[in-house]
Design an enzyme around this catalytic site. Structure first.
Site, PDB file in Angstrom:
ATOM      1  N   ASP A  92      -6.022  10.420  -3.168  1.00 38.78           N
ATOM      2  CA  ASP A  92      -6.745  11.544  -2.553  1.00 38.78           C
ATOM      3  C   ASP A  92      -8.108  11.747  -3.232  1.00 38.78           C
ATOM      4  O   ASP A  92      -8.846  10.806  -3.423  1.00 38.78           O
ATOM      5  CB  ASP A  92      -5.898  12.808  -2.576  1.00 38.78           C
ATOM      6  CG  ASP A  92      -4.750  12.771  -1.578  1.00 38.78           C
ATOM      7  OD1 ASP A  92      -4.742  11.871  -0.715  1.00 38.78           O
ATOM      8  OD2 ASP A  92      -3.853  13.618  -1.665  1.00 38.78           O
ATOM      9  N   ASP A  97      -0.777  16.137   5.478  1.00 38.36           N
ATOM     10  CA  ASP A  97      -1.673  15.421   4.563  1.00 38.36           C
ATOM     11  C   ASP A  97      -2.963  16.221   4.372  1.00 38.36           C
ATOM     12  O   ASP A  97      -4.026  15.856   4.874  1.00 38.36           O
ATOM     13  CB  ASP A  97      -1.961  14.027   5.130  1.00 38.36           C
ATOM     14  CG  ASP A  97      -2.863  13.203   4.227  1.00 38.36           C
ATOM     15  OD1 ASP A  97      -2.857  13.447   3.009  1.00 38.36           O
ATOM     16  OD2 ASP A  97      -3.569  12.310   4.750  1.00 38.36           O
ATOM     17  N   ASP A 102      -2.962   5.677  -2.748  1.00 39.89           N
ATOM     18  CA  ASP A 102      -3.939   6.663  -2.313  1.00 39.89           C
ATOM     19  C   ASP A 102      -3.899   7.847  -3.278  1.00 39.89           C
ATOM     20  O   ASP A 102      -2.900   8.558  -3.370  1.00 39.89           O
ATOM     21  CB  ASP A 102      -3.575   7.101  -0.890  1.00 39.89           C
ATOM     22  CG  ASP A 102      -4.443   8.201  -0.325  1.00 39.89           C
ATOM     23  OD1 ASP A 102      -5.352   8.666  -1.033  1.00 39.89           O
ATOM     24  OD2 ASP A 102      -4.204   8.596   0.828  1.00 39.89           O
ATOM     25  N   ARG A 115     -13.242   5.495  -1.594  1.00 43.81           N
ATOM     26  CA  ARG A 115     -13.152   5.734  -0.153  1.00 43.81           C
ATOM     27  C   ARG A 115     -14.222   6.742   0.231  1.00 43.81           C
ATOM     28  O   ARG A 115     -14.402   7.754  -0.450  1.00 43.81           O
ATOM     29  CB  ARG A 115     -11.770   6.274   0.205  1.00 43.81           C
ATOM     30  CG  ARG A 115     -11.688   6.811   1.631  1.00 43.81           C
ATOM     31  CD  ARG A 115     -10.302   7.258   1.987  1.00 43.81           C
ATOM     32  NE  ARG A 115     -10.323   8.379   2.915  1.00 43.81           N
ATOM     33  CZ  ARG A 115      -9.245   8.922   3.470  1.00 43.81           C
ATOM     34  NH1 ARG A 115      -8.046   8.443   3.198  1.00 43.81           N
ATOM     35  NH2 ARG A 115      -9.363   9.948   4.297  1.00 43.81           N
ATOM     36  N   GLU A 121     -11.323   9.422  -2.926  1.00 44.78           N
ATOM     37  CA  GLU A 121     -12.166   9.703  -1.768  1.00 44.78           C
ATOM     38  C   GLU A 121     -13.187  10.796  -2.048  1.00 44.78           C
ATOM     39  O   GLU A 121     -13.114  11.495  -3.068  1.00 44.78           O
ATOM     40  CB  GLU A 121     -11.307  10.060  -0.561  1.00 44.78           C
ATOM     41  CG  GLU A 121     -10.537  11.357  -0.704  1.00 44.78           C
ATOM     42  CD  GLU A 121      -9.436  11.483   0.333  1.00 44.78           C
ATOM     43  OE1 GLU A 121      -9.435  12.506   1.055  1.00 44.78           O
ATOM     44  OE2 GLU A 121      -8.581  10.575   0.420  1.00 44.78           O
ATOM     45  N   TYR A 133       0.852  -1.188   0.000  1.00 47.70           N
ATOM     46  CA  TYR A 133       0.000   0.000   0.000  1.00 47.70           C
ATOM     47  C   TYR A 133       0.887   1.237   0.000  1.00 47.70           C
ATOM     48  O   TYR A 133       1.941   1.256   0.651  1.00 47.70           O
ATOM     49  CB  TYR A 133      -0.911   0.009   1.230  1.00 47.70           C
ATOM     50  CG  TYR A 133      -1.808   1.227   1.301  1.00 47.70           C
ATOM     51  CD1 TYR A 133      -2.887   1.360   0.437  1.00 47.70           C
ATOM     52  CD2 TYR A 133      -1.560   2.245   2.211  1.00 47.70           C
ATOM     53  CE1 TYR A 133      -3.705   2.482   0.479  1.00 47.70           C
ATOM     54  CE2 TYR A 133      -2.374   3.362   2.272  1.00 47.70           C
ATOM     55  CZ  TYR A 133      -3.441   3.477   1.400  1.00 47.70           C
ATOM     56  OH  TYR A 133      -4.251   4.590   1.431  1.00 47.70           O
ATOM     57  N   GLU A 168     -13.711   4.837   5.645  1.00 43.81           N
ATOM     58  CA  GLU A 168     -12.695   5.400   6.530  1.00 43.81           C
ATOM     59  C   GLU A 168     -13.250   5.701   7.915  1.00 43.81           C
ATOM     60  O   GLU A 168     -14.407   6.078   8.074  1.00 43.81           O
ATOM     61  CB  GLU A 168     -12.116   6.671   5.901  1.00 43.81           C
ATOM     62  CG  GLU A 168     -11.039   7.375   6.723  1.00 43.81           C
ATOM     63  CD  GLU A 168      -9.788   6.536   6.949  1.00 43.81           C
ATOM     64  OE1 GLU A 168      -9.895   5.433   7.533  1.00 43.81           O
ATOM     65  OE2 GLU A 168      -8.695   7.000   6.568  1.00 43.81           O
ATOM     66  N   HIS A 220      -7.356   4.403  -4.778  1.00 39.35           N
ATOM     67  CA  HIS A 220      -8.656   4.780  -4.221  1.00 39.35           C
ATOM     68  C   HIS A 220      -8.849   6.289  -4.326  1.00 39.35           C
ATOM     69  O   HIS A 220      -7.909   7.076  -4.214  1.00 39.35           O
ATOM     70  CB  HIS A 220      -8.875   4.255  -2.799  1.00 39.35           C
ATOM     71  CG  HIS A 220      -7.892   4.698  -1.761  1.00 39.35           C
ATOM     72  ND1 HIS A 220      -7.904   5.948  -1.204  1.00 39.35           N
ATOM     73  CD2 HIS A 220      -6.893   4.019  -1.141  1.00 39.35           C
ATOM     74  CE1 HIS A 220      -6.956   6.029  -0.280  1.00 39.35           C
ATOM     75  NE2 HIS A 220      -6.314   4.882  -0.238  1.00 39.35           N
ATOM     76  N   CYS A 230      -6.425  14.415   6.931  1.00 32.69           N
ATOM     77  CA  CYS A 230      -6.241  13.019   7.316  1.00 32.69           C
ATOM     78  C   CYS A 230      -7.571  12.415   7.733  1.00 32.69           C
ATOM     79  O   CYS A 230      -8.368  13.042   8.443  1.00 32.69           O
ATOM     80  CB  CYS A 230      -5.236  12.928   8.458  1.00 32.69           C
ATOM     81  SG  CYS A 230      -5.072  11.273   9.171  1.00 32.69           S
ATOM     82  N   ASN A 289      -8.663   0.178   7.367  1.00 27.73           N
ATOM     83  CA  ASN A 289      -7.455   0.965   7.593  1.00 27.73           C
ATOM     84  C   ASN A 289      -7.045   0.859   9.053  1.00 27.73           C
ATOM     85  O   ASN A 289      -7.686   1.434   9.933  1.00 27.73           O
ATOM     86  CB  ASN A 289      -7.725   2.429   7.229  1.00 27.73           C
ATOM     87  CG  ASN A 289      -6.517   3.315   7.453  1.00 27.73           C
ATOM     88  OD1 ASN A 289      -5.409   2.837   7.689  1.00 27.73           O
ATOM     89  ND2 ASN A 289      -6.721   4.622   7.384  1.00 27.73           N
TER      90      ASN A 289
END
Length: 305
Positions: free
Chosen positions: A91, A62, A89, A161, A118, A48, A195, A116, A126, A217
């Site tokens: 974003d 982040d 990731d 996500r 989101e 990952y 998440e 993924h 985060c 996660n």
């Protein structure tokens, strides 16, 4: 030597097969290419690549400051050093739906097995912090449709996500997450990343709502305790990630070593905790380069270091 022999297309097929195997998959988070090699050597089935790690490695929080170019470049460097499939990731997709489409194709070009996208607004934060905000359902679905339509390899995994759980307390937040997960699957998501789930029962609710693979996660210092792989398998989770674990442990060791040097004038007290020179050379396959040119590796590695 140099890069993996497994093609990105083969890695994507391997990822699909793993998620359909009925066995929960553990993907530790790589913070650089060499750590991906270590993850592979220890027998894990995949890698990952965390957006938080990529941002933090640049000295940034982040909060959506990294660019598509930075993420695709670094993720590609990590992915090509291992035979394992790597998920990154992405974003919020780095912009509007058209940007999401380009993001997917750039990540395909970089050799990733999946990503993924989101449903947070920009600037994002985060996933385990308070105060997150998500986009409306239509915008979230547009992102996933754009991602799904843009991929050229049908085996490239598009994971959605959702951070909507944290928006409302109690049952209302969970109901919202369940409803959004269903809609994201209908829009073309191959898998769901809910998440900041707080309990195993919340993961179970997502599992019962959709038929696609579910990711858990297990990040330290987050909203849930660190469930074991057996606990997660028991509620039907297919994939568990440990996104920032290796970066945190490595930076912790670096800090302790710097403190030792400052306090004692030498790193001697920390040498026993270090990766030895011979072990490092083994990970980078130093000796194999001798097959190309004996001048590259023509010495004996000392035993201690």
């Amino acid at each position: 030597m140099l890069y993996s022999k497994t093609t990105p297309e083969q890695k994507r097929i391997r990822l699909r097969e793993a998620l359909a195997s009925g066995q929960i998959q553990q993907f530790p988070g790589a913070f650089n290419p060499l750590s991906a090699r270590l993850i592979e050597e220890k027998g894990f089935p995949g890698v990952y690549i965390s957006g938080a790690v990529l941002a933090n490695d640049l000295g940034l929080p982040d909060i959506g400051l990294t660019t598509l170019t930075e993420v695709a470049t670094r993720a590609g460097q990590i992915a090509r050093m291992t035979e394992l499939p790597a998920i990154v990731d992405a974003d919020t997709g780095f912009g509007e739906p058209m940007n999401v489409a380009r993001t997917v194709q750039e990540l395909e070009n970089a050799g990733l097995a999946g990503c993924h996208i989101e449903d947070q607004v920009n600037p994002k934060r985060c996933g385990h912090l308070d105060g997150k905000a998500v986009v409306d359902l239509d915008t979230a679905l547009q992102r996933i449709r754009a991602a799904s339509d843009a991929r050229r390899d049908p085996n490239f995994l598009i994971m959605a996500r959702t951070d909507v759980r944290a928006g409302e307390p109690g049952a209302a937040g969970l109901d919202a997450a369940v409803g959004r997960a269903k809609a994201l699957v209908d829009a073309g998501a191959d898998a769901i990343f809910p998440e900041a789930m707080g309990t195993l029962e919340e993961f179970r609710a997502i599992r019962e709502a959709v038929s696609v693979p579910i990711l858990a996660n297990m990040t330290e210092f987050g909203k849930s305790r660190l469930f074991t792989v057996d606990e997660l398998a028991g509620v039907g989770i297919n994939l568990v990630i440990y996104p920032v674990t290796l970066l945190r442990i490595a930076m912790g060791a670096a800090e302790r070593t710097l403190e030792a040097i400052a306090a004692h004038g030498t790193q001697e007290s920390e040498v026993e905790n270090m990766l030895t020179r011979s072990r490092l050379y083994e990970l980078v396959d130093y000796e194999a380069y001798n097959r190309f040119d004996t001048s590259v590796f023509n010495f004996q590695v000392p035993g201690r270091y």
